[in-house]
Design an enzyme around this catalytic site. Structure first.
Site, PDB file in Angstrom:
ATOM      1  N   SER A 160     -25.117 -16.843  -3.266  1.00 63.63           N
ATOM      2  CA  SER A 160     -23.941 -16.492  -2.471  1.00 63.63           C
ATOM      3  C   SER A 160     -22.817 -17.485  -2.724  1.00 63.63           C
ATOM      4  O   SER A 160     -23.052 -18.574  -3.263  1.00 63.63           O
ATOM      5  CB  SER A 160     -24.332 -16.543  -0.984  1.00 63.63           C
ATOM      6  OG  SER A 160     -23.203 -16.636  -0.144  1.00 63.63           O
ATOM      7  N   TYR A 173     -27.008 -19.618   7.191  1.00 62.20           N
ATOM      8  CA  TYR A 173     -26.969 -18.824   5.956  1.00 62.20           C
ATOM      9  C   TYR A 173     -26.649 -19.711   4.761  1.00 62.20           C
ATOM     10  O   TYR A 173     -27.299 -19.629   3.711  1.00 62.20           O
ATOM     11  CB  TYR A 173     -25.912 -17.736   6.124  1.00 62.20           C
ATOM     12  CG  TYR A 173     -25.758 -16.761   5.005  1.00 62.20           C
ATOM     13  CD1 TYR A 173     -24.742 -16.893   4.065  1.00 62.20           C
ATOM     14  CD2 TYR A 173     -26.617 -15.670   4.897  1.00 62.20           C
ATOM     15  CE1 TYR A 173     -24.577 -15.981   3.049  1.00 62.20           C
ATOM     16  CE2 TYR A 173     -26.453 -14.736   3.871  1.00 62.20           C
ATOM     17  CZ  TYR A 173     -25.435 -14.901   2.962  1.00 62.20           C
ATOM     18  OH  TYR A 173     -25.282 -13.982   1.944  1.00 62.20           O
TER      19      TYR A 173
HETATM   20  P1  NAP Z   1     -27.615  -5.880   3.761  1.00 62.02           P
HETATM   21  O1  NAP Z   1     -26.749  -4.673   3.677  1.00 62.02           O
HETATM   22  O2  NAP Z   1     -27.707  -6.627   5.038  1.00 62.02           O
HETATM   23  O3  NAP Z   1     -29.100  -5.496   3.251  1.00 62.02           O
HETATM   24  C1  NAP Z   1     -30.101  -6.442   3.354  1.00 62.02           C
HETATM   25  C2  NAP Z   1     -31.408  -5.727   3.105  1.00 62.02           C
HETATM   26  O4  NAP Z   1     -32.488  -6.652   3.305  1.00 62.02           O
HETATM   27  C3  NAP Z   1     -31.641  -4.551   4.054  1.00 62.02           C
HETATM   28  O5  NAP Z   1     -32.183  -3.465   3.337  1.00 62.02           O
HETATM   29  C4  NAP Z   1     -32.690  -5.101   5.037  1.00 62.02           C
HETATM   30  O6  NAP Z   1     -33.533  -4.103   5.567  1.00 62.02           O
HETATM   31  C5  NAP Z   1     -33.477  -5.999   4.104  1.00 62.02           C
HETATM   32  N1  NAP Z   1     -34.277  -6.978   4.837  1.00 62.02           N
HETATM   33  C6  NAP Z   1     -33.862  -7.801   5.828  1.00 62.02           C
HETATM   34  N2  NAP Z   1     -34.887  -8.569   6.249  1.00 62.02           N
HETATM   35  C7  NAP Z   1     -35.984  -8.213   5.499  1.00 62.02           C
HETATM   36  C8  NAP Z   1     -37.340  -8.636   5.467  1.00 62.02           C
HETATM   37  N3  NAP Z   1     -37.799  -9.586   6.287  1.00 62.02           N
HETATM   38  N4  NAP Z   1     -38.179  -8.041   4.579  1.00 62.02           N
HETATM   39  C9  NAP Z   1     -37.734  -7.061   3.746  1.00 62.02           C
HETATM   40  N5  NAP Z   1     -36.438  -6.615   3.720  1.00 62.02           N
HETATM   41  C10 NAP Z   1     -35.592  -7.196   4.603  1.00 62.02           C
HETATM   42  O7  NAP Z   1     -27.155  -6.961   2.678  1.00 62.02           O
HETATM   43  P2  NAP Z   1     -26.263  -6.823   1.357  1.00 62.02           P
HETATM   44  O8  NAP Z   1     -24.842  -7.039   1.681  1.00 62.02           O
HETATM   45  O9  NAP Z   1     -26.686  -5.612   0.596  1.00 62.02           O
HETATM   46  O10 NAP Z   1     -26.747  -8.150   0.581  1.00 62.02           O
HETATM   47  C11 NAP Z   1     -27.958  -8.159  -0.146  1.00 62.02           C
HETATM   48  C12 NAP Z   1     -28.255  -9.593  -0.513  1.00 62.02           C
HETATM   49  O11 NAP Z   1     -27.123 -10.178  -1.157  1.00 62.02           O
HETATM   50  C13 NAP Z   1     -28.548 -10.496   0.682  1.00 62.02           C
HETATM   51  O12 NAP Z   1     -29.493 -11.482   0.295  1.00 62.02           O
HETATM   52  C14 NAP Z   1     -27.201 -11.163   0.959  1.00 62.02           C
HETATM   53  O13 NAP Z   1     -27.364 -12.418   1.607  1.00 62.02           O
HETATM   54  C15 NAP Z   1     -26.683 -11.329  -0.423  1.00 62.02           C
HETATM   55  N6  NAP Z   1     -25.228 -11.428  -0.535  1.00 62.02           N
HETATM   56  C16 NAP Z   1     -24.420 -10.471   0.008  1.00 62.02           C
HETATM   57  C17 NAP Z   1     -23.030 -10.579  -0.175  1.00 62.02           C
HETATM   58  C18 NAP Z   1     -22.064  -9.570   0.383  1.00 62.02           C
HETATM   59  O14 NAP Z   1     -20.852  -9.866   0.359  1.00 62.02           O
HETATM   60  N7  NAP Z   1     -22.502  -8.438   0.860  1.00 62.02           N
HETATM   61  C19 NAP Z   1     -22.502 -11.637  -0.903  1.00 62.02           C
HETATM   62  C20 NAP Z   1     -23.368 -12.605  -1.413  1.00 62.02           C
HETATM   63  C21 NAP Z   1     -24.726 -12.480  -1.242  1.00 62.02           C
HETATM   64  P3  NAP Z   1     -33.123  -3.334   6.926  1.00 62.02           P
HETATM   65  O15 NAP Z   1     -31.805  -2.669   6.645  1.00 62.02           O
HETATM   66  O16 NAP Z   1     -34.244  -2.375   7.151  1.00 62.02           O
HETATM   67  O17 NAP Z   1     -32.998  -4.416   7.983  1.00 62.02           O
HETATM   68  C1  GCO Z   2     -19.552 -14.406   5.530  1.00 59.49           C
HETATM   69  C2  GCO Z   2     -20.083 -13.405   4.546  1.00 59.49           C
HETATM   70  C3  GCO Z   2     -20.618 -14.095   3.313  1.00 59.49           C
HETATM   71  C4  GCO Z   2     -21.089 -13.076   2.320  1.00 59.49           C
HETATM   72  C5  GCO Z   2     -21.553 -13.690   1.058  1.00 59.49           C
HETATM   73  C6  GCO Z   2     -20.479 -14.409   0.324  1.00 59.49           C
HETATM   74  O1  GCO Z   2     -19.691 -14.182   6.734  1.00 59.49           O
HETATM   75  O2  GCO Z   2     -19.006 -15.410   5.044  1.00 59.49           O
HETATM   76  O3  GCO Z   2     -21.069 -12.579   5.114  1.00 59.49           O
HETATM   77  O4  GCO Z   2     -21.620 -14.985   3.661  1.00 59.49           O
HETATM   78  O5  GCO Z   2     -22.124 -12.323   2.819  1.00 59.49           O
HETATM   79  O6  GCO Z   2     -22.698 -14.436   1.196  1.00 59.49           O
HETATM   80  O7  GCO Z   2     -20.969 -14.732  -0.954  1.00 59.49           O
END
Ligand code: NAP
Ligand code: GCO
Length: 276
Positions: A160, A173
């Site tokens: 992230s 986080y």
């Molecule tokens: P999201 O929409 O919150 O999806 C997260 C997924 O993880 C959901 O399918 C959730 O299932 C599942 N999950 C949560 N706890 C779990 C557990 N204990 N066991 C198995 N599955 C579990 O997140 P996203 O935005 O797609 O992000 C995906 C990944 O990328 C995360 O690691 C996040 O931190 C990272 N990330 C996101 C961003 C961003 O801007 N979106 C940026 C950087 C990194 P349920 O829906 O059933 O709860």
């Molecule tokens: C926040 C966001 C971020 C993104 C991501 C950025 O509240 O700052 O949720 O944490 O999810 O991880 O890379």
């Protein structure tokens, strides 16, 4: 003209395609019923991989399998909590028995809790660390057992911006994602000798359910992120597909412990004065 290996002169196009070809490979993506996980899984499928997804919610898993099918992707679905070691061990054994050996693992499952550190319950802090850091460790440990035996594997951890930066309310986080960056580097050093490449993807700010609370309904963070991102937009989940295919394929066989940031330029940008 200087020396050019024969393969580059005769079938460069075919060679470059084969570098990214995932045909015959099985990929497990955790938390892939929607969001970034689903986009990356569909990307790997487009490169030929057989897709296995995981979640903790059966109804979301069932809906996701339907979505994958309608997108032309045959996905296998398995329910287990990535923080439950016994469930992970059993889940991976079941997958490898029913589908086959796991060649590619994307540790995508994760949560975020946005609370100022001074106000955060220790139990909430612990939950974020468990899912976002300990979960990937457990998953990697059990998937790597087979990869070590087969002397081949790809593990990709979802890091992230918070692997590098901090901001108000995301201390749990950031702690987890900073730790995940270093877990990635350490597993890379331990498992490279077994031809397992462990790397990370560091997304910038992407439009998913996870960021919806700070992106939608006129939230000021939306304009802030657009101004802090040189590409002047939020990422679309599909923007991660190329990075996922690269780190899952032959093309990255000599890449170890690298965090590939896909962030529209955020980490390269100091920012600019309000009146610039
Ligand atoms: P999201 O929409 O919150 O999806 C997260 C997924 O993880 C959901 O399918 C959730 O299932 C599942 N999950 C949560 N706890 C779990 C557990 N204990 N066991 C198995 N599955 C579990 O997140 P996203 O935005 O797609 O992000 C995906 C990944 O990328 C995360 O690691 C996040 O931190 C990272 N990330 C996101 C961003 C961003 O801007 N979106 C940026 C950087 C990194 P349920 O829906 O059933 O709860
Ligand atoms: C926040 C966001 C971020 C993104 C991501 C950025 O509240 O700052 O949720 O944490 O999810 O991880 O890379």
């Amino acid at each position: 003209m200087g020396f050019r290996p024969k393969s580059l002169t005769t079938n460069t196009k075919n060679m470059s395609n084969s570098l990214f070809d995932l045909t015959g490979k099985r990929a497990l993506v955790t938390g892939a019923t929607h969001g970034l996980g689903m986009a990356m899984a569909k990307g790997l499928a487009s490169a030929g991989a057989e897709i296995i997804i995981n979640d903790i919610d059966q109804s979301k898993l069932d809906a996701a399998i339907k979505d994958y099918t309608e997108s032309g992707v045959k996905a296998h679905g398995y329910i287990f909590d990535v923080t439950n070691e016994n469930a992970v061990k059993a889940g991976i054994e079941k997958i490898e028995k029913e589908v086959g050996p796991i060649d590619i693992l994307i540790n995508n499952a994760g949560i975020i809790k946005r609370t100022l550190a001074i106000d955060m319950e220790v139990s909430d802090y612990e939950q974020v660390i468990k899912i976002d850091l300990i979960g990937p460790f457990i998953m990697s440990k059990y998937v790597a057992k087979g990869m070590i035996q087969r002397k081949a594997g790809k593990i990709i951890n979802m890091c992230s911006m918070m692997s590098e930066l901090g901001r108000d309310t995301v201390s749990a986080y950031a702690s987890a994602k900073g730790g995940l960056k270093m877990l990635t580097k350490n597993l890379a050093t331990e498992w490279a000798r077994h031809n397992i490449q462990v790397n990370g993807i560091g997304p910038g700010y992407f439009a998913t359910a996870q960021t919806a609370p700070v992106r939608e309904n006129g939230h000021p963070f939306n304009d802030f992120i657009i101004s802090r991102t040189p590409a002047a937009r939020w990422g679309n989940p599909e923007d991660l597909q190329g990075a996922a295919i690269f780190l899952a394929s032959k093309a990255s066989d000599f890449v170890n412990g690298h965090i590939l940031y896909v962030d529209g330029g955020i980490l390269a940008f100091l920012g600019k004065a309000a009146n610039e």
